[in-house]
Design an enzyme around this catalytic site. Structure first.
Site, PDB file in Angstrom:
ATOM      1  N   ASP A 105       6.580  -6.820  10.971  1.00  0.00           N
ATOM      2  CA  ASP A 105       6.622  -5.952   9.791  1.00  0.00           C
ATOM      3  C   ASP A 105       6.862  -6.821   8.547  1.00  0.00           C
ATOM      4  OD1 ASP A 105       6.783  -2.936   9.112  1.00  0.00           O
ATOM      5  OD2 ASP A 105       8.407  -3.852   7.942  1.00  0.00           O
ATOM      6  N   ILE A 106       6.089  -6.527   7.479  1.00  0.00           N
ATOM      7  CA  ILE A 106       6.291  -7.260   6.223  1.00  0.00           C
ATOM      8  C   ILE A 106       7.570  -6.731   5.551  1.00  0.00           C
ATOM      9  CG2 ILE A 106       5.342  -7.794   3.942  1.00  0.00           C
ATOM     10  CD1 ILE A 106       2.557  -7.460   5.088  1.00  0.00           C
TER      11      ILE A 106
ATOM     12  N   ASP B 213      -2.760  -4.768  -1.330  1.00  0.00           N
ATOM     13  CA  ASP B 213      -3.875  -4.968  -0.387  1.00  0.00           C
ATOM     14  C   ASP B 213      -4.157  -6.457  -0.196  1.00  0.00           C
ATOM     15  OD1 ASP B 213      -4.134  -2.270  -0.076  1.00  0.00           O
ATOM     16  OD2 ASP B 213      -5.903  -2.054  -1.363  1.00  0.00           O
TER      17      ASP B 213
ATOM     18  N   ARG C  73      -2.606 -18.251  19.394  1.00  0.00           N
ATOM     19  CA  ARG C  73      -3.489 -19.045  20.240  1.00  0.00           C
ATOM     20  C   ARG C  73      -4.815 -18.311  20.475  1.00  0.00           C
ATOM     21  NH1 ARG C  73       1.098 -18.977  24.662  1.00  0.00           N
ATOM     22  NH2 ARG C  73       0.660 -16.812  24.091  1.00  0.00           N
TER      23      ARG C  73
ATOM     24  N   GLU D 165       2.089  -1.785   6.771  1.00  0.00           N
ATOM     25  CA  GLU D 165       2.418  -3.201   6.746  1.00  0.00           C
ATOM     26  C   GLU D 165       2.869  -3.703   8.115  1.00  0.00           C
ATOM     27  OE1 GLU D 165       6.251  -1.027   5.586  1.00  0.00           O
ATOM     28  OE2 GLU D 165       4.071  -0.743   5.435  1.00  0.00           O
TER      29      GLU D 165
ATOM     30  N   ARG E  54       7.237 -19.433  14.538  1.00  0.00           N
ATOM     31  CA  ARG E  54       6.221 -20.177  13.789  1.00  0.00           C
ATOM     32  C   ARG E  54       5.451 -19.257  12.847  1.00  0.00           C
ATOM     33  NH1 ARG E  54       3.618 -22.200  17.774  1.00  0.00           N
ATOM     34  NH2 ARG E  54       1.655 -21.049  17.732  1.00  0.00           N
TER      35      ARG E  54
END
Length: 428
Positions: free
Chosen positions: A298-299, A315, A330, A341, A361
């Site tokens: 989640d942003i 956006d 990967r 979001e 990461r």
């Protein structure tokens, strides 16, 4: 006694036979000769013993007999029709050299060849019919030896493909077929047999101008007209337009599939695709014990970002974050936008430690985008929070339901938010 025996031998023969002396005079005939003459209104006064046979012969036959009688030929054959009022008949005149008291003579026989002649006429008519069909068919018709070499091609090979018959006969199909299609063509020939099965194959054929077209061919092994050798008959047609339509349909299908499973804003997979792949991963886990991990992302403070910078910038932010997440996983991992979001990542064959490391990461990658976020309480740049859950065979997790796994990952996300955001947490 010897003369009686010789006549008996002549009479036992079914062919119509007469013996001529060196002048062409008839010196002996058999019963078949006599009976045929009587049954067909012949005149033994002209064709009986003592008459000169050369007188009743046509010029061509007379010349042939004279060559035998003078030693110019050992034998002479001549086919001729001898039709009656109610049937067609053909005969073969055979004239063979013999010695009569040191003088030349000849044996003349008339052999009924009607059955053979009728068969030949029928075969010729059939050949003419089939040739007419081949030469006027819109299909490409060809004959091949068992190893594939052309022995006949119909005239429309020239109009459609640009090759004359001389350019193809004795050539191998491999000289014209696209290299990627040669192997499947060879397998057809290797498995060819004498059954009634008709085999169909589609391949690319090089025209004389260098362009390739799609050809559909139907093959069958048959016995050749000489009934000695086998050959392959092939009926082909240009299916380039149909093939192109199939290719276009396949492309449309791929495009439709992409539309159905792609998020229109960010270009990554959408929730529909996530549901499908999540179910598939869970089924593999349940049946084959192939573990996998799930990330719920989640942003952070995205509502505040939208309120501060506007929906257009919002956006743009979503697109950049989605791209970073998709690039950061990967090859076999799947990243989807499941709404607003919020994103999810399915990590096949991934344990807890590997999933946490990858999630951390991703957090770092997003922060390193350095998208300004002045309303964030955790950073001056846009960040994400991630919850991690893993389905594996340890403990009771093998019995975990699909919905439960997602709920645990969502709870782990909630923990990340509660502990300050911009971090990764695993469910306990």
């Amino acid at each position: 006694m010897m003369e009686y025996f010789s006549q008996a031998v002549l009479d036992a023969l079914l062919d119509h036979i007469a013996v001529l002396d060196k002048e062409g005079n008839i010196i002996a005939i058999n019963k078949a000769w006599v009976n045929f003459s009587i049954e067909n209104g012949g005149d033994l006064q002209r064709t009986g013993i003592g008459n000169n046979y050369l007188i009743v012969c046509s010029q061509e036959v007379r010349a042939g007999i004279l060559q035998v009688l003078t030693g110019g030929l050992d034998h002479f054959n001549y086919e001729y029709p001898c039709h009656s009022t109610n049937q067609f008949r053909w005969f073969l005149l055979r004239v063979t050299s013999i010695k009569l008291n040191q003088d030349n003579g000849a044996v003349v026989s008339h052999v009924n060849i009607t059955d053979r002649k009728l068969t030949e006429i029928q075969l010729e008519r059939n050949e003419q019919l089939y040739r007419h069909i081949a030469e006027n068919s819109t299909d490409l018709i060809s004959l091949h030896t068992l190893d594939g070499k052309y022995t006949y091609v119909s005239p429309n090979y020239l109009s459609l493909l640009g090759y004359s018959a001389n350019e193809m006969v004795e050539k191998s199909p491999w000289d014209f077929i696209h290299e990627e299609d040669i192997q499947k063509m060879k397998s057809i020939h290797e498995n060819m047999d004498k059954t009634d099965e008709i085999k169909t194959i589609t391949y690319r054929f090089r025209c004389k101008n260098g362009n390739y077209i799609w050809i559909e061919s139907k093959y069958k092994q048959v016995l050749s007209p000489d009934k000695v050798s086998d050959e392959i008959i092939c009926v082909s047609r240009d299916v380039t337009k149909n093939r192109q339509k199939l290719i276009e349909l396949e492309e449309e299908k791929k495009l439709l599939k992409k539309t159905v499973y792609t998020d229109s804003l960010t270009g990554i997979f959408n929730r529909r695709y996530f549901n499908r792949q999540f179910k598939k991963a869970y089924q593999q886990f349940s049946k084959e014990n192939i573990s996998f991990s799930l990330l719920v992302i989640d942003i952070d403070y995205f509502k505040q970002y939208n309120d501060s910078y506007g929906h257009k910038k919002g956006d743009e932010c979503l697109i950049r974050v989605a791209d970073t997440l998709a690039r950061g996983v990967r090859k076999n991992d799947i990243v989807c936008r499941i709404g607003g979001e919020e994103f999810c990542a399915i990590l096949p064959n991934t344990n807890k430690e590997e999933a946490i490391s990858l999630a951390e990461r991703l957090c770092k990658n997003v922060q390193e985008l350095k998208i300004p976020h002045s309303k964030s309480n955790v950073s001056s740049f846009v960040t994400v929070s991630i919850g991690v859950a893993t389905a594996n065979s340890s403990g009771n997790s093998i019995h975990m339901e699909q919905e439960k796994l997602f709920l645990l990952a969502d709870q782990a996300l909630y923990k990340s938010k509660k502990r300050g955001r911009n971090q990764v947490n695993f469910y306990d």
